[in-house]
Design a protein around this motif. Structure first.
Motif, PDB file in Angstrom:
ATOM      1  N   HIS A 124       0.832  -1.209   0.000  1.00  0.00           N
ATOM      2  CA  HIS A 124       0.000   0.000   0.000  1.00  0.00           C
ATOM      3  C   HIS A 124       0.863   1.254   0.000  1.00  0.00           C
ATOM      4  O   HIS A 124       0.605   2.213  -0.750  1.00  0.00           O
ATOM      5  N   GLN A 125       1.905   1.266   0.851  1.00  0.00           N
ATOM      6  CA  GLN A 125       2.759   2.447   0.939  1.00  0.00           C
ATOM      7  C   GLN A 125       3.656   2.604  -0.291  1.00  0.00           C
ATOM      8  O   GLN A 125       3.838   3.714  -0.791  1.00  0.00           O
ATOM      9  N   VAL A 126       4.190   1.500  -0.779  1.00  0.00           N
ATOM     10  CA  VAL A 126       5.054   1.576  -1.961  1.00  0.00           C
ATOM     11  C   VAL A 126       4.276   2.075  -3.158  1.00  0.00           C
ATOM     12  O   VAL A 126       4.760   2.909  -3.938  1.00  0.00           O
ATOM     13  N   ARG A 127       3.075   1.567  -3.335  1.00  0.00           N
ATOM     14  CA  ARG A 127       2.252   2.040  -4.455  1.00  0.00           C
ATOM     15  C   ARG A 127       1.987   3.536  -4.346  1.00  0.00           C
ATOM     16  O   ARG A 127       2.092   4.285  -5.334  1.00  0.00           O
ATOM     17  N   LYS A 128       1.703   3.987  -3.119  1.00  0.00           N
ATOM     18  CA  LYS A 128       1.418   5.406  -2.935  1.00  0.00           C
ATOM     19  C   LYS A 128       2.631   6.265  -3.269  1.00  0.00           C
ATOM     20  O   LYS A 128       2.523   7.291  -3.950  1.00  0.00           O
ATOM     21  N   TYR A 129       3.807   5.838  -2.797  1.00  0.00           N
ATOM     22  CA  TYR A 129       4.994   6.657  -3.022  1.00  0.00           C
ATOM     23  C   TYR A 129       5.533   6.504  -4.445  1.00  0.00           C
ATOM     24  O   TYR A 129       6.165   7.424  -4.962  1.00  0.00           O
ATOM     25  N   LEU A 130       5.307   5.362  -5.069  1.00  0.00           N
ATOM     26  CA  LEU A 130       5.706   5.235  -6.463  1.00  0.00           C
ATOM     27  C   LEU A 130       4.914   6.195  -7.346  1.00  0.00           C
ATOM     28  O   LEU A 130       5.438   6.759  -8.315  1.00  0.00           O
TER      29      LEU A 130
ATOM     30  N   ARG B 225       3.966   9.028  -6.433  1.00  0.00           N
ATOM     31  CA  ARG B 225       4.506  10.365  -6.178  1.00  0.00           C
ATOM     32  C   ARG B 225       5.919  10.537  -6.709  1.00  0.00           C
ATOM     33  O   ARG B 225       6.442  11.649  -6.724  1.00  0.00           O
ATOM     34  N   LEU B 226       6.555   9.448  -7.124  1.00  0.00           N
ATOM     35  CA  LEU B 226       7.910   9.515  -7.673  1.00  0.00           C
ATOM     36  C   LEU B 226       7.805   9.904  -9.145  1.00  0.00           C
ATOM     37  O   LEU B 226       7.626   9.056 -10.017  1.00  0.00           O
ATOM     38  N   ASP B 227       7.927  11.190  -9.409  1.00  0.00           N
ATOM     39  CA  ASP B 227       7.689  11.743 -10.740  1.00  0.00           C
ATOM     40  C   ASP B 227       9.015  11.808 -11.502  1.00  0.00           C
ATOM     41  O   ASP B 227       9.951  12.503 -11.093  1.00  0.00           O
TER      42      ASP B 227
END
Length: 914
Positions: free
Chosen positions: A511-517, A519-521
Motif C-alpha cells: 500500500h505504501q510503496v504504491r502510494k509513493y511510487l 509520487r515519484l515523478d
C-alpha cells in the motif's frame, strides 16, 4: 483464480456438507467433534467469571476506599474504554474469517506474522498463567480470613495454620483441583463454569439485596501489627445504610497503606488491581477451538459479558460509597460477608469466582500454549504441549501450564503480581488493536469483517491507550515486557517461521510503496540525485556469482534487477515455464545476500528478451538506467556454487524441510565447446539496443578473479592493498581530444567513486590515468583534471601516461568519429592499436607493485595490485557487419587485465552544485 492449492478447497464449499478446517497450524483440537460449545457456555460464562474474578468480592472496598467514588468511576471508565476498543478489534478480526484454536494468539500471529504473533502469544500465555496464580492467591487469602488460625471475629473458625509455607500448600492443593478439571476437557470445564456462574450470580444477588435490607451496624476489624511488632488498637468500621454523609465522605480519594502488602497506594497501583480484575475479555476467544461458531460467538458473547460486568461494577461502586465508611472499605476488603444477610453465600461466591477465574485462565493458557506448540515456533521446548487425548483435549499443555502456575505461586502476594499481569494483558490487547489497525490500513480486499462498528481511529486509540496505561501502571514492568517481546521477536526471526500465514506487513508495504511510487515523478529527476539503477542479465547464476555481488555494490541504494531470458515460444508450450522459476531465483537472491529484484521473461531469442526487460523492468520512476552484461569470450565458465560458502549444501541435495537444494534448481555451467544461447552478433546488437534506449552499458570481464574480501559485506580490511584503476579515455581513439570531461568519462569516474563508498572497498586506492597526446606538455592536463576532481569531490591519485605517439601518431583524420572501431581500413591496424592499449594498461597495473607512486612495501611484502579496472567502452559501429570485429577489439583490449568493467555512459551523472 482458485487452483489445486486454493484455500477455498480446504473448506469444501462446492455442495458438500459441513466445513472442513485445515489440520495444520493452530487448528481445532479435535476437528468438528471438539467444537460443541455455544455462545453462552463458551464465551459469556467464562468471560463474565474472568472479568469478575476476585475483584468483585475482595477488591471493591479496596478500589473505592483508596480512590474514592469519583476516581473509582474514572478508573472503571478508563479500564472499560480500553477494553471496549480492544473488543471492537477482536470482533472485527473474529468476523473476517474462520478463527481456529489459540484465540488471541491465532488472530495476532495470522495478521502480524509468526515473529510478532509468537512473541506476544507467549507473553499472553504468561499473563494467563500469572492470572491463574492471582485468582488462587485471592482464594487462599479469603479462606484464611475465615478459617485461618489468626482469623478474627465471631465467625472465624481458626482451623487452618497460617504462614507463607501453608499458603503455598493451600494454593498448590487448589491448583491441583483446577488442573484436574481442565485436564479432563473443555466439556467438563463448561459444565463446571455454568454451575459456578449460577453460584456467583446468586451470591451477587444476595449482596445487592443486603445493601438495601441490612440496617446500620458496627463491624469489628482485624487488629493490624504495629511498627515494632506490637498490635495496633482494634478499629471498627461502620455500615451506615444509605447515607448522604457517607457518600460525601467517600467521593474524594484517600490513599493509604495496603494492609496486605504495607505499600502506599497510588492511582496507578489501585488502577492496576482494578484493571487486572477486568482483563478477562479474551476468555471466550481463548476457547475458539471448542466453539461451534467462533466467528459469531466471540463478538456477541464478549460484548454481552463486557456490558453485564460493567453494569455490576458500577452498581457495586455506588452502593459501597453510599453505605460504608472509608475505614471499613480500607481495612476490610472482604466486607461483603460482614454486611450480608447470609455470610456463607458470599463465601461461596468468592470461592466459586476464584475457582472459575483460575480455571478459565488455566484452560485459556493451555489452548494458547497448544497452538504455539502446533505452530512449532519455539522448537522442542514446547513439544510436550502438542500431546492431546483421543477427544482432542491438550492435556500435555494443561500439565505444562500447571507447572508454571505452581512456580508463580511462590511469589505469594496477590497485589505484587497484579501489576505484572496487567501489563502483560495490555501488551496482548495492544497487539490485537495493532492487528486490526494494520488490516484496516492495508486496505486489502479480503478484509471484509461482518462487524463494522470499528475504524482505524478506534484501533489506533486502543493501541495508544494500552501503551499509555502500561507505563502508568508500572514503568519497570512495561519496559521489561517490551524488552522481552523484542528478544522473543529476535529469537523467532533468527529461527525462521512459516511463510504461508500471510503477513499484513506485506500488504502495508504494498500500500505504501504504491502510494509513493505514484509520487515519484520522473519529470522531477535531477542529476544531483542520480543513482545507478542496474539491470543485470544473467544466463546461469552458477558462473555469475562474483558479478552478481559486484553489481550489488555498484547500485548505491538504487534499483537492482536480476534479469533472465528463457528461450521459447508460449504458443508452442502448454504452460508458462517462467513462473515456476521465480522461487529458485528468489532463493538465489536470499542466499547471495544481495538486494535485488528478479525479472524473468520468455522470448524466442536472448536479444528480444533483453529488449523486453529493458523496456518493462521496474515501475514508475524506478526503472533501470544501466544494463550490465558479462563479457562475451571463450573462457570456460566456473561453477561458483561449489566454492562459495554461502551455497554449501548437504550431499543428499535437499535443504531443511525437504525442499530441493539450490544447486539442483539451476543447470550446470556450459561445457567448453557447447553451443551458446547468444551469438556474438546478437551480443553486440543487445549493447546497441540498450544505447538506443538511452541506457548506460557495463560489460564485466573476469569478475571471478576479484579478491573475495572485496565482495564481502564487511569492511574489507585486509593486509593486501589494492588499486582501482580508471581510464576515462577511449583508448581506441588515438588522437586524444577532450575525453576527460565528456559524458562517458565522467560516468566512469562516478561509478568508480560509488564503488569506493562501499565498506568492502574503502581501503582500495583510486587511480585515474591521464593520457597525454603526442604534442601535449606534461602537467597542464593534470592540473585541469585535478581541478575537475576537486569540484566533483573525488579523491584519487592522478598519473600521466603517454599515449598516441605510437600506433596512432601521424595517422590521418578518420571518418565519422575518427576511431578505429568504425574504420574501414584493415582490421590489423585496429587490432594493433587495441593490443598497444592493452599493453599500456597492463604496464601500469604492474607499476603498482612497489613502483613509482605506489606505497612502499615493507619487509619484502608484495606491493599493491589492481583489484579492478574501469575502461572506456567505445560505442559499437553503425554497420552491423562489423559487430564481430568490434567484439574482437574489446577482447584484445581487455585481455589478461584481470577483473575489468568496460563502461559506456550516455546520461549526465555528476553535479558540482549543491
Amino acid at each position: 483464480m482458485a487452483s489445486e492449492n486454493s484455500p477455498l478447497l480446504a473448506y469444501r464449499l462446492l455442495g458438500e456438507e459441513g466445513v472442513a478446517f485445515p489440520a495444520n497450524g493452530a487448528g481445532g483440537l479435535g476437528g468438528e467433534s471438539a467444537r460443541k460449545l455455544s455462545t453462552f457456555l463458551g464465551v459469556v460464562v467464562p468471560t463474565v467469571l474472568s472479568m469478575f474474578s476476585i475483584v468483585v468480592f475482595l477488591r471493591i472496598g479496596f478500589v473505592v476506599g483508596h480512590a474514592g467514588l469519583l476516581q473509582a468511576l474514572a478508573m472503571l471508565l478508563v479500564a472499560y474504554f480500553i477494553l471496549a476498543l480492544t473488543v471492537l478489534s477482536v470482533c472485527a478480526i473474529a468476523t473476517n474469517g474462520a478463527v481456529r484454536g489459540g484465540g488471541a494468539y491465532f488472530m495476532i500471529s495470522r495478521t502480524l506474522g509468526p515473529e510478532v504473533g509468537g512473541s506476544i502469544g507467549l507473553m499472553f500465555y504468561l499473563a494467563n498463567v500469572c492470572g491463574c496464580a492471582v485468582s488462587l492467591l485471592g482464594l487462599v487469602e479469603s479462606m484464611l480470613d475465615v478459617f485461618g488460625a489468626d482469623a478474627t471475629g465471631s465467625s472465624g473458625l481458626r482451623v487452618l495454620p497460617q504462614g507463607y509455607g501453608w499458603s503455598l500448600l493451600y494454593g498448590s492443593l487448589l491448583l491441583g483441583l483446577v488442573g484436574g478439571v481442565c485436564t479432563l476437557g473443555a466439556g467438563l470445564y463448561a459444565r463446571a463454569s455454568f454451575l459456578t456462574f449460577l453460584l456467583v450470580s446468586g451470591s451477587l444477588a444476595s449482596v445487592l439485596v443486603s445493601f438495601v435490607a441490612v440496617g446500620p451496624r458496627v463491624i469489628q476489624l482485624t487488629p493490624r501489627p504495629g511498627p515494632n511488632g506490637s498490635s495496633l488498637p482494634p478499629q471498627v468500621g461502620h455500615f451506615t445504610g444509605f447515607n448522604s454523609s457517607t457518600l460525601k465522605a467517600n467521593l474524594g480519594a484517600g490513599y493509604a497503606k495496603d494492609y496486605t502488602t504495607g505499600a502506599m497506594m497510588t492511582f496507578a497501583s489501585v488502577f492496576a488491581v482494578l484493571f487486572n480484575g477486568c482483563t478477562g475479555i479474551m476468555a471466550g476467544a481463548n476457547m475458539s477451538g471448542e466453539l461451534k461458531d467462533p466467528s459469531r460467538a466471540i463478538p456477541l458473547g464478549t460484548i454481552v459479558a463486557v456490558a453485564y460486568t460493567f453494569f455490576i461494577y458500577i452498581l457495586l461502586f455506588f452502593l459501597s460509597s453510599f453505605t460504608c465508611d472509608r475505614i471499613l472499605l480500607q481495612e476490610d476488603y472482604g466486607f461483603f460477608r460482614a454486611i450480608s444477610l447470609w455470610p456463607p453465600l458470599v463465601l461461596i461466591g468468592i470461592y466459586a469466582t476464584s475457582i472459575s477465574a483460575s480455571m478459565s485462565s488455566l484452560i485459556g493458557a493451555s489452548r494458547i500454549l497448544h497452538a504455539l506448540a502446533q505452530d512449532d515456533l519455539f522448537g522442542m521446548i514446547l513439544a510436550p504441549a502438542k500431546v492431546v487425548s483421543q477427544g482432542g483435549n491438550p492435556w500435555g499443555a494443561v500439565l505444562y501450564s500447571w507447572g508454571l502456575v505452581q512456580l508463580v505461586l511462590l511469589v505469594g502476594k496477590l497485589n505484587t503480581l497484579a501489576a505484572v499481569v496487567t501489563v502483560f494483558y495490555l501488551v496482548a490487547y495492544a497487539a490485537v488493536d495493532l492487528s486490526c489497525l494494520s488490516l484496516e490500513w492495508a486496505s486489502a480486499p479480503n478484509f471484509r469483517p461482518t462487524f463494522s462498528l470499528f475504524s482505524w481511529h478506534t484501533c489506533l486509540l486502543g493501541v495508544a491507550s494500552c501503551l499509555l496505561m502500561m507505563f502508568l501502571i508500572s514503568p519497570g514492568a512495561a519496559g521489561g515486557s517490551l524488552l522481552l517481546m523484542g528478544l522473543l521477536c529476535g529469537l523467532l526471526t533468527a529461527r525462521g517461521g512459516p511463510s504461508s500465514w500471510g503477513y499484513v506487513s506485506q500488504a502495508l508495504l504494498f500500500h505504501q510503496v504504491r502510494k509513493y511510487l505514484l509520487r515519484l515523478d520522473v519529470r522531477k529527476d535531477h542529476v544531483k540525485f542520480w543513482r545507478p539503477q542496474l539491470l543485470l542479465l544473467v544466463g546461469n547464476p552458477r558462473g555469475a556469482l562474483p558479478l552478481l555481488r559486484l553489481a550489488n555494490q555498484l547500485k548505491k541504494g538504487g534499483l537492482y534487477v536480476l534479469g533472465h531470458v528463457t528461450l521459447g515460444d508460449l504458443d508452442c508450450l502448454p504452460s508458462d515455464p517462467v513462473q515456476p522459476q521465480y522461487g529458485a531465483w528468489l532463493s538465489l537472491v536470499d542466499r547471495a545476500q544481495v538486494k535485488a529484484f528478479v525479472d524473468l521473461t520468455l522470448s524466442p531469442s536472448v536479444r528480444q528478451g533483453a529488449q523486453h526487460l529493458l523496456r518493462i523492468s521496474g515501475l514508475g520512476g524506478m526503472k533501470p538506467n544501466t544494463l550490465v552484461l558479462g563479457f562475451y569470450d571463450d573462457a570456460v565458465p566456473q561453477d561458483h556454487f561449489l566454492t562459495d560458502p554461502a551455497f554449501s549444501e548437504p550431499a543428499n541435495g535437499t535443504q531443511e524441510g525437504g525442499s530441493p537444494a539450490l544447486s539442483t534448481l539451476f543447470p550446470p555451467p556450459r561445457a567448453p565447446g557447447s553451443p551458446r544461447a547468444l551469438s556474438p552478433q546478437d551480443y553486440v546488437a543487445t549493447v546497441v539496443d540498450a544505447l538506443k534506449m538511452n541506457k548506460n552499458v557495463v560489460l564485466a570481464r573476469a569478475c571471478g578473479a576479484l579478491p573475495p574480501e572485496r565482495l564481502s559485506r564487511g569492511s574489507g580490511s585486509t593486509s593486501q592493498q589494492h588499486h582501482v584503476d580508471v581510464w576515462p579515455l577511449n583508448l581506441l581513439r588515438p588522437r586524444g581530444g577532450p575525453g576527460y570531461v565528456d559524458v562517458c568519462g565522467l560516468f566512469l569516474l562516478q561509478m568508480a567513486t560509488i564503488l569506493g563508498m562501499v565498506p568492502a572497498w574503502h581501503s582500495a586506492r583510486l587511480r585515474i590515468f591521464l593520457c597525454l597526446g603526442p604534442q601535449e606538455a606534461p602537467g597542464a592536463a593534470e592540473g585541469r583534471l585535478r581541478a575537475l576532481l576537486s569540484q566533483l569531490r573525488i579523491r584519487a591519485e592522478v598519473q600521466e601516461v603517454v599515449w598516441g605517439d605510437g600506433a596512432g601518431s601521424g595517422q590521418p583524420e578518420e571518418e565519422e568519429e575518427g576511431d578505429f572501431v568504425n574504420s574501414r581500413r584493415g582490421d590489423s591496424e585496429a587490432e594493433a592499436l587495441a593490443c598497444s592499449a592493452n599493453c599500456l594498461v597492463r604496464a601500469q597495473q604492474g607499476r603498482g607493485r612497489g613502483g613509482p607512486g605506489g606505497p612502499e612495501g615493507g619487509d619484502g611484502e608484495e606491493g599493491p595490485t589492481t583489484a579492478l579496472t574501469f575502461l572506456y567502452l567505445p560505442r559499437p559501429p553503425a554497420d552491423p557487419a562489423r559487430y564481430p570485429h568490434y567484439l574482437a577489439l574489446l577482447e584484445i583490449l581487455s585481455r589478461d587485465l584481470g577483473p575489468t568493467l568496460l563502461i559506456h555512459g550516455v546520461t549526465p551523472v555528476t553535479c558540482t552544485d549543491l
